[in-house]
Structure formats: C-alpha cells, structure tokens
Design a protein around this motif. Structure first.
Motif, PDB file in Angstrom:
ATOM      1  N   ARG A 105       0.884   3.603   7.916  1.00 21.14           N
ATOM      2  CA  ARG A 105      -0.087   4.613   7.492  1.00 21.14           C
ATOM      3  C   ARG A 105       0.366   5.333   6.219  1.00 21.14           C
ATOM      4  NH1 ARG A 105      -3.916   5.904  11.389  1.00 21.14           N
ATOM      5  NH2 ARG A 105      -3.561   4.957  13.433  1.00 21.14           N
ATOM      6  N   ILE A 119      -1.385   5.414   2.488  1.00 21.19           N
ATOM      7  CA  ILE A 119      -1.659   6.647   1.750  1.00 21.19           C
ATOM      8  C   ILE A 119      -1.043   6.570   0.356  1.00 21.19           C
ATOM      9  CG2 ILE A 119      -1.156   9.117   1.652  1.00 21.19           C
ATOM     10  CD1 ILE A 119      -1.361   9.115   4.741  1.00 21.19           C
ATOM     11  N   GLN A 147      -3.129   4.198  -1.851  1.00 20.17           N
ATOM     12  CA  GLN A 147      -4.393   4.790  -2.247  1.00 20.17           C
ATOM     13  C   GLN A 147      -4.209   5.926  -3.251  1.00 20.17           C
ATOM     14  OE1 GLN A 147      -6.329   5.850   1.422  1.00 20.17           O
ATOM     15  NE2 GLN A 147      -6.339   3.736   2.159  1.00 20.17           N
TER      16      GLN A 147
END
Length: 421
Positions: free
Chosen positions: A143, A147, A150
């Motif tokens: 995760r 992040i 992105q």
C-alpha cells in the motif's frame, strides 16, 4: 520503513534480521577489509536494464553478478569498489575468484549495495517468525509503495517492493504455498509490475507486463473475482504499454466482465478507451468512452482513473488515434480541473501538445511539450520523455526534440549508480 541501525542510525529494512545495517555489520565482522566511505545503496532498477542482469542473478554466483553489474552500469572496477565501500584490489580478487566471500555479514552487505535480496547470495533462513512478520507488514508495504508511485516516486516504490517480492517468490519456489502468502505475492507482483511500467524506458516495458502477468496466473486460481478482475485490468494496461495492444484489449474486456463496482468498471473502461484508441477502433472507443462518461456522471469519481481530468485526456488521445483531429482541437482548450497524480499531468501535457501540433498551433504545442519534458525528468519517467521525443520530432520542433533527448539521457543516468568524482 524499518527500524534504525543501532550503530549508525540509518534506516534499515523492516525485514532485516540484524539490528545493524549491512555496512556496519560488515565493518564489525571478525575479518576486517579496507573500507571507504560507502556510497548510497543502489537503485534496483538496474535489474531490469537488460536480460543479461536476470541471467547473471539466476547463477547466484557473486563474481558473475559483480562483473555483470559493472558492465550494465558502465562502471570501472574502482567505481565498483566505491559502490561496495571496499578497496579496489579487494573487489578485483572477488571478481576473479581469488577471494571467496563466505561470511554472512559481508554477503548481506554486498547484496544491500547492489539492491539484491540476501538469499540470492546464499544468505538463507526465513523462519516462521520472519514469515509472520512478512505477512503482517507486507500488505502495508504494498500500500505504501502504491502511494509512493501515485505521488510520483515510482523508483522508491520499486526499491521497497522488490525485497518483499523476492522473499515471497523464494518461499513459493520452496513449495510453501499458503493462501495468505500467495495473495500477498500476487498483490506485490501487480504493484511491482505497475511501478516498473511507470519508470522503465519503452524498450524494457515488457518486464513490467511479465510481472503483472505472473500475478494474473496466481489470481486466476484464488477464487476471488474482484481481485482477479484487478490483476487482469493492470496486466491489460501493461500489455498495451509494451506494444501488445490487441492482447491488452482482450484482458481488459475480460476484466470488465468480472468487475462490479463503479470505480473498478471506470478504471477498466479508462484503460480500454486508451487501448482501442491506439488500435484506431473508433466504434469500440466510442462505446467505452460513452459508458465511462455515464458512470462518471452518476458516481463521485475516485482514484487515478475515474475522474474528469483523466476522461478528457483519454478522449483527446482517442480522438487523435481514430483520426478525428478537428474534434480533438475543439476539446483541447476545455478545462476540467486538476489531475490526481503527477504522472497524469505529464501524460496530459504530451497529449495536449500532440493535439495542438495536429491543429497547427506550434507555439501552444511547444509550451505543452516543454512542460512535459521538465516534469517527466523531475519525476524520472523515461517513457513519457520518449513519447515527447517522438511527438516533437513529428511536429518539427527540433530544439525540443534535442532537449528531450538530453533529458532522457540524464534520467537514464539517475537509474544507475554513479562513479565517484
């Protein structure tokens, strides 16, 4: 992030089995070797720079790996010594086989410097406690890496994901195929493939597609339709980027059949619009775009792909791809807000530049391309710079073509270790 080295305070991986970093472990070993001030740990992007790297790593032979690393990164033996923090003569003895590295601390140190998981150099021993910790923190690693990607830090995402993927792959190779570890492995494979697809140059994008393809293979057997649709979606887009557009469309259509939530369907339709536009299939493009727009009108957009800014960029590129230049020209000046991630702003700038060039507005095209070059170099996105090189060359903007080529070379150099000055 992991804990900090008890000796020097540097952050070490959460998967580290020792309380000190590899450099300090090597320095405190019973056999001392001449040590320089160590260089920063290398980016693992070199592993995907050429098939030669994969072949060398598969041998698990340290001299072979060191020689290959030097060739790929164009390093002298002196520069290699700088990367490892060793004396030049010591590195020479390792490469020629005159000096065998057998102690665990030194092998951990070398693996860390080259961006390799330690087990590749024979440092093994993943016990149950480590496995439980890997499962506990692995999902968070994936995760956080997503992040980071992105937010425009895809290289850092690759560096974080690779050790996790390598450990899970090694466990699977040993026949330990627990469902939890397979799910985590599949998630990590997808995330690694997509991150690689963000930072690799175009000629190496097939590596990203292979990783997402591995994920599809496992996901198809996990009896989780939503997860399977996700892996198909991401694999289809990586296939498209790697030049296998028809195969990408097939995966995306399969993902669309399995998707149920609006955001999932919207994400798949976004990729499908992109792929059908590149194929020049106006009918399929228009159908997918209309459905994408309908979903967006009735749902609050979420994620990178399901929002008005993304819709406009996808529509512009699809209109160009299907030969409707005048329609693209009318749409290009319509403002639709801000992108959700830096890379989407860069993607949009290149597309906008292509539209302005196609409708004979060279000054506006040049401004958009210049913005794309600067941002793509800043975020280390080589294939977006390569897109810009082709677009500026087609548009006759030779000065910008040269500027983009220089930016591409600088970006490539950032993905390899630097020789000492």
């Amino acid at each position: 992030m992991g804990s900090r080295c008890q000796a020097c305070g540097v952050i070490i991986s959460r998967y580290a089995s020792e309380p000190v970093c590899p450099t300090c472990a090597a320095s405190n070993s019973t056999e001392q070797v001449p040590v320089h001030v160590a260089a920063p740990i290398a980016s693992v992007i070199w592993l995907w720079a050429t098939p030669e790297a994969t072949t060398a790593i598969a041998t698990r032979d340290l001299p072979t790996i060191l020689r290959t690393y030097r060739r790929i990164n164009r390093l002298s033996q002196t520069a290699m010594a700088h990367v490892l923090g060793y004396d030049n003569s010591y590195v020479s003895m390792i490469e020629t086989g005159k000096r065998a590295i057998t102690d665990v601390a030194s092998r951990r140190h070398i693996a860390a410097r080259l961006g390799l998981p330690a087990h590749i150099l024979g440092v093994t021993g993943t016990d149950d406690a480590e496995y439980r910790a890997m499962l506990k923190f692995g999902d968070s690693t994936v995760r956080l890496a997503e992040i980071a990607r992105q937010a425009g830090h895809a290289v850092e995402a690759v560096n974080e994901l690779w050790p996790l993927v390598a450990r899970l792959e090694a466990r699977a190779a040993e026949g330990r195929l627990e469902r939890d570890s397979l799910i985590l492995l599949t998630q990590a494979r997808v995330a690694l493939g997509v991150s690689l697809g963000t930072v690799l140059p175009e000629e190496r994008l097939s590596s990203a597609a292979r990783w997402t393809g591995h994920a599809v293979t496992v996901a198809s057997r996990l009896d989780d339709q939503t997860f399977y649709a996700h892996t198909l979606r991401m694999h289809g887009n990586e296939l498209r980027k790697a030049g296998h557009v028809g195969a990408g469309v097939a995966r995306l259509e399969q993902s669309l059949e399995l998707s149920s939530q609006p955001a999932e369907i919207g994400g798949t339709l976004a990729f499908l619009c992109r792929a059908t536009g590149e194929l020049g299939d106006a009918v399929k493009f228009d159908v997918a775009l209309a459905e994408y727009r309908r979903l967006l009108d009735h749902n609050t957009g979420s994620g990178l792909l399901f929002q008005p800014f993304t819709l406009r960029e996808i529509e512009l590129r699809g209109l160009l791809g299907t030969g409707r230049v005048a329609e693209a020209g009318r749409l290009v000046s319509v403002s639709v807000g801000s992108p959700s991630a830096p890379q989407w702003r860069i993607i949009e700038r290149v597309t906008v530049g292509e539209v302005f060039a196609a409708v004979n507005q060279p000054a506006d095209a040049a401004n958009a391309f210049a913005d794309a070059i600067e941002s793509a170099e800043h975020h280390r996105l080589p294939h977006q710079i390569q897109r810009t090189i082709r677009a500026t060359a087609r548009s006759g903007l030779q000065d910008l073509t040269h500027e983009a080529q220089a930016a591409l070379e600088r970006t490539r150099s950032l993905l390899a270790p630097q020789a000492p000055e």
